[in-house]
Design a protein around this motif. Sequence first.
Motif, PDB file in Angstrom:
ATOM      1  N   ASN A   6      68.729  26.498 -32.334  1.00 12.36           N
ATOM      2  CA  ASN A   6      67.537  27.961 -32.773  1.00 12.36           C
ATOM      3  C   ASN A   6      67.041  27.646 -32.096  1.00 12.36           C
ATOM      4  N   HIS A   7      65.570  28.452 -31.622  1.00 11.09           N
ATOM      5  CA  HIS A   7      64.832  28.194 -31.035  1.00 11.09           C
ATOM      6  C   HIS A   7      64.020  29.121 -31.118  1.00 11.09           C
ATOM      7  N   LYS A   8      62.659  29.022 -32.140  1.00 12.83           N
ATOM      8  CA  LYS A   8      61.745  31.106 -32.339  1.00 12.83           C
ATOM      9  C   LYS A   8      61.408  31.636 -31.082  1.00 12.83           C
ATOM     10  N   GLU A  65      60.161  28.516 -28.212  1.00 13.29           N
ATOM     11  CA  GLU A  65      59.458  26.717 -28.774  1.00 13.29           C
ATOM     12  C   GLU A  65      60.204  26.287 -27.874  1.00 13.29           C
ATOM     13  N   TRP A  75      54.791  25.663 -26.600  1.00 11.16           N
ATOM     14  CA  TRP A  75      56.064  27.006 -26.308  1.00 11.16           C
ATOM     15  C   TRP A  75      56.646  27.056 -24.781  1.00 11.16           C
TER      16      TRP A  75
END
Length: 85
Positions: A6-8, A65, A75
């Motif tokens: 999971n990436h922001k 991210e 990013w």
Amino acid sequence: MKERGNHKVVTGVVVSDKMDKTVRVEFVRRFLHPVYKKYVTRKKVFMAHDERNECGIGDRVVIVECRPLSKNKCWRVRKIVEKAA
């Protein structure tokens, strides 16, 4: 490209595009202060990688991210939601 983990993901506005393949994206959030019950605005600026130099000042972009690409840049620009007029 296969996504791992999971990436922001953040949506913000480009405030600078003077660097090569890099943009500065400002993320603004508003929240209700728990004690004073007033809305507070906080800004955060991220350096994001723009591979094709497509972004311009005022564009609304989605950034995600990723691994560190340089000293200040971790990013990437995922897509341009809205171009500046």
